[in-house]
Design a protein around this motif. Structure first.
Motif, PDB file in Angstrom:
ATOM      1  N   THR A 235       1.051  -1.477   0.394  1.00  0.00           N
ATOM      2  CA  THR A 235      -0.287  -0.351  -0.016  1.00  0.00           C
ATOM      3  C   THR A 235       0.872   1.380   0.111  1.00  0.00           C
ATOM      4  OG1 THR A 235      -1.482  -1.194   1.296  1.00  0.00           O
ATOM      5  CG2 THR A 235      -1.911   1.057   1.487  1.00  0.00           C
ATOM      6  N   LEU A 236       2.160   1.745   0.818  1.00  0.00           N
ATOM      7  CA  LEU A 236       2.889   2.166   0.904  1.00  0.00           C
ATOM      8  C   LEU A 236       3.568   2.546  -0.792  1.00  0.00           C
ATOM      9  CD1 LEU A 236       4.398   2.177   4.514  1.00  0.00           C
ATOM     10  CD2 LEU A 236       2.695   3.726   3.571  1.00  0.00           C
ATOM     11  N   LYS A 237       4.337   1.279  -0.742  1.00  0.00           N
ATOM     12  CA  LYS A 237       4.166   1.109  -2.431  1.00  0.00           C
ATOM     13  C   LYS A 237       3.486   2.455  -3.710  1.00  0.00           C
ATOM     14  CE  LYS A 237       7.405  -0.930  -5.873  1.00  0.00           C
ATOM     15  NZ  LYS A 237       8.524  -1.511  -5.544  1.00  0.00           N
ATOM     16  N   LYS A 238       2.432   1.623  -3.370  1.00  0.00           N
ATOM     17  CA  LYS A 238       1.637   2.004  -4.313  1.00  0.00           C
ATOM     18  C   LYS A 238       0.400   3.173  -4.214  1.00  0.00           C
ATOM     19  CE  LYS A 238      -2.847   0.656  -6.660  1.00  0.00           C
ATOM     20  NZ  LYS A 238      -3.432  -0.194  -6.288  1.00  0.00           N
ATOM     21  N   LYS A 239       0.404   3.640  -3.069  1.00  0.00           N
ATOM     22  CA  LYS A 239      -0.186   4.650  -2.640  1.00  0.00           C
ATOM     23  C   LYS A 239       0.744   6.277  -2.605  1.00  0.00           C
ATOM     24  CE  LYS A 239      -3.172   6.610   1.321  1.00  0.00           C
ATOM     25  NZ  LYS A 239      -4.169   6.224   0.264  1.00  0.00           N
ATOM     26  N   PHE A 240       1.893   6.386  -2.173  1.00  0.00           N
ATOM     27  CA  PHE A 240       3.408   7.545  -1.960  1.00  0.00           C
ATOM     28  C   PHE A 240       4.074   6.944  -3.202  1.00  0.00           C
ATOM     29  CE2 PHE A 240       0.885   6.760   1.730  1.00  0.00           C
ATOM     30  CZ  PHE A 240       0.288   8.002   2.308  1.00  0.00           C
ATOM     31  N   GLY A 241       4.148   6.111  -3.768  1.00  0.00           N
ATOM     32  CA  GLY A 241       5.516   5.932  -4.509  1.00  0.00           C
ATOM     33  C   GLY A 241       6.454   4.823  -4.293  1.00  0.00           C
ATOM     34  N   TYR A 242       6.942   5.323  -2.809  1.00  0.00           N
ATOM     35  CA  TYR A 242       7.568   4.259  -2.848  1.00  0.00           C
ATOM     36  C   TYR A 242       8.584   3.322  -3.054  1.00  0.00           C
ATOM     37  CZ  TYR A 242       6.229   7.314   1.699  1.00  0.00           C
ATOM     38  OH  TYR A 242       6.232   8.351   3.064  1.00  0.00           O
ATOM     39  N   ASP A 243       9.602   3.874  -3.680  1.00  0.00           N
ATOM     40  CA  ASP A 243      10.665   3.206  -4.481  1.00  0.00           C
ATOM     41  C   ASP A 243      11.344   1.509  -2.996  1.00  0.00           C
ATOM     42  OD1 ASP A 243      12.896   4.381  -2.883  1.00  0.00           O
ATOM     43  OD2 ASP A 243      13.826   5.060  -4.825  1.00  0.00           O
TER      44      ASP A 243
END
Length: 250
Positions: A235-243
């Motif tokens: 979710t964090l990767k999808k929602k905020f673009g964290y790589d």
């Protein structure tokens, strides 16, 4: 209402969306006053948090002046007792809100308590095995087993998530120290007080957070992203673009 102060910087403020997302998910209470101390207010900042600008430019405050930023927060912002966190201290499971409130009340009663570790830092300071069964337990606070940190233990002044007494912390800080130097050098200063100033933890760990960043990179170690639930990582990767490099997460 318990005050929560989060320290950030322009370099690390992009970690705040992850902090807020997981905070809202795992700190399941509206009974807090949220304050973020930094330099440039992030976009889409939550309306229920307050932003305090600590200088117009971060370049005026090198990492060696981190202690001065904390001193400013204590002098101008902090309540008598408050929770101190960093922007990459991401919660990974529901917080025991009742326990946090009990600790808050305890610190208002016993004014010689500098810090009450809310996470597992003091529990595992010397391996943790010494607290099996009822061994090594200092006292009980209702259903919480209290651990008294040995003032000769490493990182006795650890900045991992905890509740602090403003005036006692303020007397231990000096200008010109990084956060890491506060933990190391501050531990030596605190040790001079012996048991006059106390640091506690619990065996129950009311608040569990990770250190999402290590140095300048994502932290994939045991204290970092590997502890996040898979759904939260995705979710964090999808929602905020964290790589995140999920292949590095064991």
């Amino acid at each position: 209402m318990i005050q929560v102060i989060v320290m950030t910087s322009d370099k690390q403020k992009d970690k705040l969306p992850g902090f807020f997302y997981l905070w809202d998910k795992y700190y399941q209470s509206s009974s807090y006053i949220g304050v973020v101390c930094g330099f440039t207010k992030p976009d889409n900042f939550p309306t229920n948090w307050r932003f305090i600008q600590q200088g117009k430019k971060q370049s005026e405050y090198s990492p060696k002046r981190w202690s001065e930023r904390l001193m400013m927060a204590l002098d101008n912002v902090a309540d008598e007792v408050f929770i101190l966190l960093l922007e990459d201290y991401w919660l990974v499971r529901p917080t025991d809100i009742v326990a946090v409130q009990m600790i808050y009340d305890y610190m208002h009663q016993f004014r010689n308590v500098l810090k009450f570790d809310l996470c597992s830092d003091r529990l595992y300071a010397n391996g943790g095995g010494q607290y099996l069964g009822n061994a090594g337990i200092y006292d009980n606070l209702d259903r919480l087993d209290l651990i008294k940190s040995d003032y000769n233990s490493p990182y006795h002044l650890s900045l991992w998530g905890g509740m602090w007494r403003r005036d006692l912390l303020r007397k231990l800080l000096i200008p010109g120290e990084t956060a890491q130097e506060i933990e190391i050098n501050g531990t030596a200063r605190l040790a001079q007080y012996g048991d006059e100033i106390l640091v506690f933890g619990t065996r129950q760990v009311p608040m569990w957070h990770i250190n999402a960043v290590q140095g300048a990179s994502w932290n994939y170690a045991y204290s970092g992203l590997s502890v996040l639930r898979e759904h939260d990582r995705l979710t964090l990767k999808k929602k905020f673009g964290y790589d995140f490099d999920l292949s590095k997460v064991s």
